[in-house]
Design an enzyme around this catalytic site. Structure first.
Site, PDB file in Angstrom:
ATOM      1  N   ASN B 280      49.128 -95.057 -61.498  1.00  0.00           N
ATOM      2  CA  ASN B 280      50.714 -95.880 -60.546  1.00  0.00           C
ATOM      3  C   ASN B 280      51.335 -96.214 -61.554  1.00  0.00           C
ATOM      4  O   ASN B 280      52.655 -96.641 -60.940  1.00  0.00           O
ATOM      5  CB  ASN B 280      50.660 -95.827 -59.508  1.00  0.00           C
ATOM      6  CG  ASN B 280      51.515 -96.495 -58.421  1.00  0.00           C
ATOM      7  OD1 ASN B 280      52.247 -95.652 -58.333  1.00  0.00           O
ATOM      8  ND2 ASN B 280      51.478 -97.315 -58.117  1.00  0.00           N
ATOM      9  N   TYR B 345      62.774 -94.213 -69.913  1.00  0.00           N
ATOM     10  CA  TYR B 345      61.818 -93.857 -68.536  1.00  0.00           C
ATOM     11  C   TYR B 345      61.144 -92.175 -68.781  1.00  0.00           C
ATOM     12  O   TYR B 345      59.869 -92.492 -68.380  1.00  0.00           O
ATOM     13  CB  TYR B 345      62.211 -94.255 -67.782  1.00  0.00           C
ATOM     14  CG  TYR B 345      61.547 -94.066 -66.263  1.00  0.00           C
ATOM     15  CD1 TYR B 345      60.906 -95.273 -65.755  1.00  0.00           C
ATOM     16  CD2 TYR B 345      62.370 -93.075 -65.672  1.00  0.00           C
ATOM     17  CE1 TYR B 345      59.626 -94.896 -64.818  1.00  0.00           C
ATOM     18  CE2 TYR B 345      61.702 -93.047 -63.849  1.00  0.00           C
ATOM     19  CZ  TYR B 345      60.360 -93.757 -63.664  1.00  0.00           C
ATOM     20  OH  TYR B 345      59.369 -93.849 -62.304  1.00  0.00           O
TER      21      TYR B 345
HETATM   22  N1  LIG Z   1      60.269 -94.872 -55.919  1.00  0.00           N
HETATM   23  C1  LIG Z   1      61.403 -93.839 -56.524  1.00  0.00           C
HETATM   24  O1  LIG Z   1      61.116 -92.835 -56.460  1.00  0.00           O
HETATM   25  C2  LIG Z   1      59.704 -93.470 -57.809  1.00  0.00           C
HETATM   26  C3  LIG Z   1      60.000 -91.816 -58.234  1.00  0.00           C
HETATM   27  C4  LIG Z   1      59.229 -91.243 -59.422  1.00  0.00           C
HETATM   28  C5  LIG Z   1      58.390 -92.310 -59.615  1.00  0.00           C
HETATM   29  N2  LIG Z   1      57.951 -93.577 -59.202  1.00  0.00           N
HETATM   30  C6  LIG Z   1      57.357 -94.265 -59.713  1.00  0.00           C
HETATM   31  O2  LIG Z   1      56.303 -94.037 -58.670  1.00  0.00           O
HETATM   32  C7  LIG Z   1      54.941 -95.459 -59.297  1.00  0.00           C
HETATM   33  C8  LIG Z   1      55.261 -96.325 -58.496  1.00  0.00           C
HETATM   34  O3  LIG Z   1      56.744 -96.845 -58.883  1.00  0.00           O
HETATM   35  P1  LIG Z   1      57.211 -97.849 -57.013  1.00  0.00           P
HETATM   36  O4  LIG Z   1      58.360 -97.251 -56.868  1.00  0.00           O
HETATM   37  O5  LIG Z   1      55.986 -97.892 -56.324  1.00  0.00           O
HETATM   38  O6  LIG Z   1      57.153 -99.094 -58.310  1.00  0.00           O
HETATM   39  P2  LIG Z   1      57.222-100.577 -57.441  1.00  0.00           P
HETATM   40  O7  LIG Z   1      58.429-101.556 -57.878  1.00  0.00           O
HETATM   41  O8  LIG Z   1      57.894-100.586 -55.841  1.00  0.00           O
HETATM   42  O9  LIG Z   1      55.951-100.767 -57.538  1.00  0.00           O
HETATM   43  C9  LIG Z   1      54.982-100.634 -59.057  1.00  0.00           C
HETATM   44  C10 LIG Z   1      54.091-101.994 -59.267  1.00  0.00           C
HETATM   45  O10 LIG Z   1      53.583-101.491 -60.688  1.00  0.00           O
HETATM   46  C11 LIG Z   1      52.563-103.072 -60.693  1.00  0.00           C
HETATM   47  N3  LIG Z   1      53.056-102.913 -62.370  1.00  0.00           N
HETATM   48  C12 LIG Z   1      54.058-103.241 -63.605  1.00  0.00           C
HETATM   49  N4  LIG Z   1      54.099-103.038 -64.668  1.00  0.00           N
HETATM   50  C13 LIG Z   1      52.247-103.444 -64.958  1.00  0.00           C
HETATM   51  C14 LIG Z   1      51.276-103.892 -65.299  1.00  0.00           C
HETATM   52  N5  LIG Z   1      51.741-103.515 -66.329  1.00  0.00           N
HETATM   53  N6  LIG Z   1      50.223-103.864 -65.039  1.00  0.00           N
HETATM   54  C15 LIG Z   1      50.050-103.589 -64.190  1.00  0.00           C
HETATM   55  N7  LIG Z   1      50.476-103.165 -62.968  1.00  0.00           N
HETATM   56  C16 LIG Z   1      52.084-102.979 -63.415  1.00  0.00           C
HETATM   57  C17 LIG Z   1      53.974-103.927 -60.107  1.00  0.00           C
HETATM   58  O11 LIG Z   1      53.364-105.351 -60.231  1.00  0.00           O
HETATM   59  C18 LIG Z   1      54.099-102.823 -58.600  1.00  0.00           C
HETATM   60  O12 LIG Z   1      53.143-103.935 -57.439  1.00  0.00           O
HETATM   61  C19 LIG Z   1      56.244 -95.571 -61.458  1.00  0.00           C
HETATM   62  O13 LIG Z   1      55.080 -94.941 -61.864  1.00  0.00           O
HETATM   63  C20 LIG Z   1      56.868 -94.980 -60.778  1.00  0.00           C
HETATM   64  O14 LIG Z   1      57.030 -95.159 -62.106  1.00  0.00           O
HETATM   65  C21 LIG Z   1      58.770 -93.961 -58.654  1.00  0.00           C
END
Ligand SMILES: NC(=O)c1ccc[n+]([C@@H]2O[C@H](COP(=O)([O-])OP(=O)(O)OC[C@H]3O[C@@H](n4cnc5c(N)ncnc54)[C@H](O)[C@@H]3O)[C@@H](O)[C@H]2O)c1
Lengths: 431, 439
Positions: B280, B345
């Site tokens: 994730n 991305y």
């Molecule tokens: N929020 C949205 O609308 C959305 C939409 C599509 C996809 N996503 C995807 O869902 C996933 C989670 O997104 P989110 O919105 O919860 O983001 P977020 O930024 O709130 O959380 C992401 C987490 O990943 C951790 N992270 C980042 N780089 C890291 C690394 N190198 N090693 C370990 N941990 C790491 C961060 O510290 C953070 O806790 C991501 O892959 C994102 O691309 C989110």
């Protein structure tokens, strides 16, 4: 035949791991955090690392040096605020800067005796959120008013108040019996032993260098949990050099012989640490691999008031007793952790062990303990770089040393911590 | 300021002045029925009978025709898997329309078809493919939180069809609308419907906050032991999540070369094995293509894609992910539809989709499934930082007219992680409320 309660053979106590919050210079990012807040964060980080949520442990033992009177039950109150099972008992200890290590020894001893199977030892100190007391005059007046039975008596008692009574008394880092600060005491000892400025600055620079490289290689990834946005020890100066340190003005000692600066003395620091200890069986049941065993420990005290021994020299006395009991020499260690209260403390300690006269006359040894391989000393930095939240230092050292011994594939480590009141706490870890 | 505005839009005042109000979606709570009864099960397909049986076993009331239902209808399951000619499609209308008219708030329409990829006859392929058009259009017509989804079967085995139908009927799929899931012959059973992941060890990366934190919560709720992974600098939030779910916190950067090995070591030594991996962790570093610098480009590729490829080597190595294991990657609709300012991305997330489809075939014989979920607009700290107007458009440009919750993504992942979802692999499931993007 009636069954007789059999005495149990002592068992080994394992260090399973540790957790601390990054240490921060006083009046910085943790200025508004209380001891209980910080200790809770350290314990909860440990709980998360080891999956202990909801677990009832044998005991949690911790303490603080600078403690508010309202925190009389600091550790138990902390436990109630953590994710541990609230039925986990706890008590406070206080042995100045030896608190953290002493707590670990106490937990280990109960494990060894079979009284508990697992416990957490910790320590915390806030030099920012230090208790400030009302002046003695104000306190006496208020107590008298409180004892008064009639309004007239109360008015009379309060009439004794003077403006000077309202100046609060701030805790100072002074030895109650000598009125000298710890730094001044150390300066006397350093001068007596001829510990030169360059050597102190070199030790300080090495501390920063070692701590910085430990951070860089991820050594603290499973030893530290960030707190209040701080992710690294704030006192750390990775670019610290002997040249830069040599420009600082001495702050302890007088005149020509003054060698101790803010750079080679530990700063006032806020922080907390916690260590998980357990029996071999408990560790196995919880699928945890011991990092090291807490093999033995010793405390000593010196008479710095009437005698002519330095305030921070007690570990020098404790170590030979510990070695003798374990049939070891000072050279039988792969790693040494000598708490850097001041760079001069470490250097005098080493000098004393190398000095034949001192070892004979004061320690009653036929031969000096001898020199150690300095490459094995404080390999991941120590208090000069990390800072020194008094009671939290022991936990920092125990966890780091245990992990390093494990990383080395085994070995033996010596811990030496000096404490106010002329005391010293030392211990052996083995992996 | 923007928060004030968003409050205003959801306020009673706004309701009166005519700002459309999104329906409060029905979200899964353990112990509650899959969906409201009665469920109309109709159609001539080969799954209708066994599905009715499973539904009744799950405590639901099924009916074979609208007339049997006294009042409203909770869900409609239409089995068109045997349709071979365009003419057969009219059954959808005849059976479905009267029922959809009486569909309750947060109702469900699930159509079962046969995967056209398994057919050779052109007419049959065309007929089955047509189902997708029906479902996607119906998704856009349904109101009040109701959804329409399609399950395409690749054979006669009914276990997979039941798992997918169950998911679509339940509140687990609250934000999944207009989607297609293919099920093959893979069979598995959820021993305990309330704790389907009981005894499983799951690793979730990026678990300190946002979607990852909710994935940890939902997997733990369903019985899994959770290893929560995030970067050391997020350690305090990570510790809170780990403690909340009674799991362990493992502070690791997913891009470090030995992270996969360390995850395996931790899971195996501390929890006795590894059954579920949720990739994730992800970042965005938006910039128009022409202004994209090396750091933005490579950090996004490294965290979102390269790290997964690298970790999988260790995770799929000997003594690591168990037989019957599950890998779920979090992709994004940006990886399907693209997004302005997100060439990096979009690349990383499209790459993840490629990875999932290719890897699924390679590990099929070990009973391991590999899937992706592609979230649309999810209300997290990440999307809260989008400027108000853009955010408001983003959250409403979908059939459910609202943003999803992190929990919605987590529920889809938890379903794909179930033993019972063995028939679903190599798929990309969108959790986007049928977003108009890349539809
Ligand atoms: N929020 C949205 O609308 C959305 C939409 C599509 C996809 N996503 C995807 O869902 C996933 C989670 O997104 P989110 O919105 O919860 O983001 P977020 O930024 O709130 O959380 C992401 C987490 O990943 C951790 N992270 C980042 N780089 C890291 C690394 N190198 N090693 C370990 N941990 C790491 C961060 O510290 C953070 O806790 C991501 O892959 C994102 O691309 C989110």
């Amino acid at each position: 035949m009636a069954s007789q309660p059999r005495p149990r053979a002592p068992r080994r106590a394992a260090v399973l791991g540790g957790n601390r919050i990054p240490f921060a210079r006083a009046n910085g990012p943790y200025a508004k955090a209380s001891n209980q807040d910080m200790l809770t964060a350290a314990v909860d980080g440990l709980v998360a690392r080891f999956g202990l949520a909801g677990e009832r442990l044998g005991e949690v033992v911790a303490g603080a040096v600078l403690k508010h009177s309202r925190d009389f039950n600091l550790t138990r109150e902390t436990v109630l605020g953590t994710r541990l099972d609230p039925r986990t008992p706890a008590y406070d200890v206080q042995q100045a800067c030896g608190t953290g290590l002493e707590a670990a020894i106490l937990v280990a001893n109960k494990i060894a005796l079979g009284q508990i199977d697992a416990g957490i030892a910790g320590g915390v100190d806030s030099a920012s959120d230090a208790p400030i007391a009302v002046s003695e005059g104000l306190r006496q007046t208020m107590l008298a008013a409180n004892r008064a039975k009639t309004p007239a008596q109360r008015a009379k008692a309060l009439a004794g108040l003077r403006p000077g009574h309202f100046v609060p008394s701030v805790p100072e880092n002074l030895e109650p019996r000598t009125g000298l600060s710890m730094g001044e005491h150390m300066a006397l000892t350093a001068a007596q032993w001829g510990v030169i400025r360059e050597a102190q600055d070199e030790l300080a620079a090495a501390s920063h260098r070692n701590l910085a490289s430990a951070w860089d290689r991820g050594f603290f990834d499973d030893l530290v949990t960030p707190y209040l946005g701080v992710t690294k020890d704030t006192n750390l100066r990775p670019d610290s050099t002997v040249e830069k340190l040599s420009t600082l003005k001495p702050v302890f000692g007088r005149g020509e012989g003054a060698t101790m600066t803010a750079g080679n003395s530990t700063p006032l620091t806020d922080g907390a640490s916690a260590v998980l200890l357990a029996s071999e069986e408990w560790a196995a049941e919880h699928r945890l691999t011991p990092l090291a065993w807490l093999v033995d420990a010793e405390t000593a005290a010196v008479d710095y008031v009437h005698g002519d021994e330095g305030l921070l020299m007690a570990p020098v006395y404790a170590v030979p007793r510990l070695l003798a009991r374990n049939g070891l020499t000072l050279q039988d260690f792969d790693l040494y952790e000598i708490h850097e209260a001041f760079a001069a403390t470490v250097l005098t300690t080493l000098k004393a062990w190398e000095d034949p006269d001192f070892c004979r006359e004061r320690l009653g040894l036929d031969a000096p303990l001898g020199a150690i391989d300095r490459a094995r000393l404080n390999v991941n930095g120590s208090s000069l770089a990390a800072g020194h939240p008094f009671a939290a230092t022991g936990g920092r050292i125990v966890a780091s040393l245990a992990k390093q011994l494990k990383d080395n594939g085994g070995g033996r480590g010596l811990i030496s911590i000096c404490a106010a009141g002329g005391q010293g706490v030392v211990a052996i870890l083995e992996a | 300021m923007s928060d004030f505005l968003s409050t205003l839009i959801g306020s009673p005042v706004a309701k009166r002045v005519g700002v459309p109000q999104p329906t409060r979606l029905r979200r899964y709570e353990p112990g509650t029925p899959l969906c409201d009864s009665p469920v109309l099960v109709a159609g001539e397909g080969r799954f209708a009978a066994s599905l009715s049986e499973s539904l009744r076993a799950a405590g639901l009331v099924t009916v074979g025709s609208v007339e049997e239902a006294i009042d409203t209808i909770g869900a409609v399951v239409l089995d068109l898997s045997s349709a071979t000619d365009p003419e057969d499609l009219d059954a959808l209308r005849v059976l479905g329309a009267p029922a959809v008219k009486r569909l309750r708030t947060n109702g469900r329409v699930v159509v079962i078809g046969t995967d056209p990829a398994t057919l050779t006859d052109v007419t049959e392929v065309a007929t089955q493919r047509a189902l997708e058009g029906v479902v996607r259009s119906l998704g856009k017509e349904l109101r009040r939180g109701a959804t329409a989804n399609l399950v395409l079967a690749r054979g006669d085995a009914s276990a997979g069809a039941w798992s997918a139908v169950g998911f679509f009927l339940s509140g687990r799929s609250a934000y999944v609308d207009g989607q297609v899931v293919r099920v093959d012959a893979g069979a598995g059973v959820d021993d305990d419907p309330v704790k389907p992941l009981d005894g499983r060890v799951a690793v979730v990366t990026g678990a300190a906050r946002g979607i990852g934190a909710d994935i940890a919560r939902v997997l733990a709720r369903d019985g899994a032991t959770v290893v929560a992974v995030d970067v050391p600098s997020a350690g305090d939030a990570l510790a809170r999540v780990a403690n909340e779910v009674g799991g362990t916190a493992l502070q690791l950067d997913v891009t470090a070369p030995d992270t996969g090995t360390r995850i395996v070591e931790h899971a195996v030594s501390r929890h006795g094995g590894l059954d579920i991996v949720v990739h994730n962790a992800g970042i965005t570093r938006d910039k128009l293509f022409v202004n994209m610098d090396e750091a933005r480009w490579s950090s996004v590729i490294d965290v979102n894609l390269r790290s997964i490829l690298r970790m999988n080597e260790a995770l799929l190595g000997e003594g690591a992910l168990s037989e019957g294991g599950r890998i779920v990657c979090v992709a994004s609709i940006a990886g399907i539809a693209g997004n302005r300012g997100q060439t990096n991305y979009g690349a990383s997330k499209a790459g993840v989709i490629g990875l999932v489809t290719a890897l699924a075939d390679q590990v099929r014989d070990r009973g391991i499934t590999v899937n992706a979920v592609a979230p649309g607009f999810i209300e997290t700290e990440m999307t809260a930082r989008i400027p108000f107007a853009t955010r408001e458009i983003g959250r409403r440009m979908n059939s459910l007219q609202q943003g999803g919750k992190p929990k919605d993504v987590a529920e889809a992942i938890a379903w794909l992680s179930q033993p019972g979802a063995a028939a679903v692999t190599g798929q990309v499931l969108r959790v986007c409320g049928q977003s108009l993007l890349g539809a």
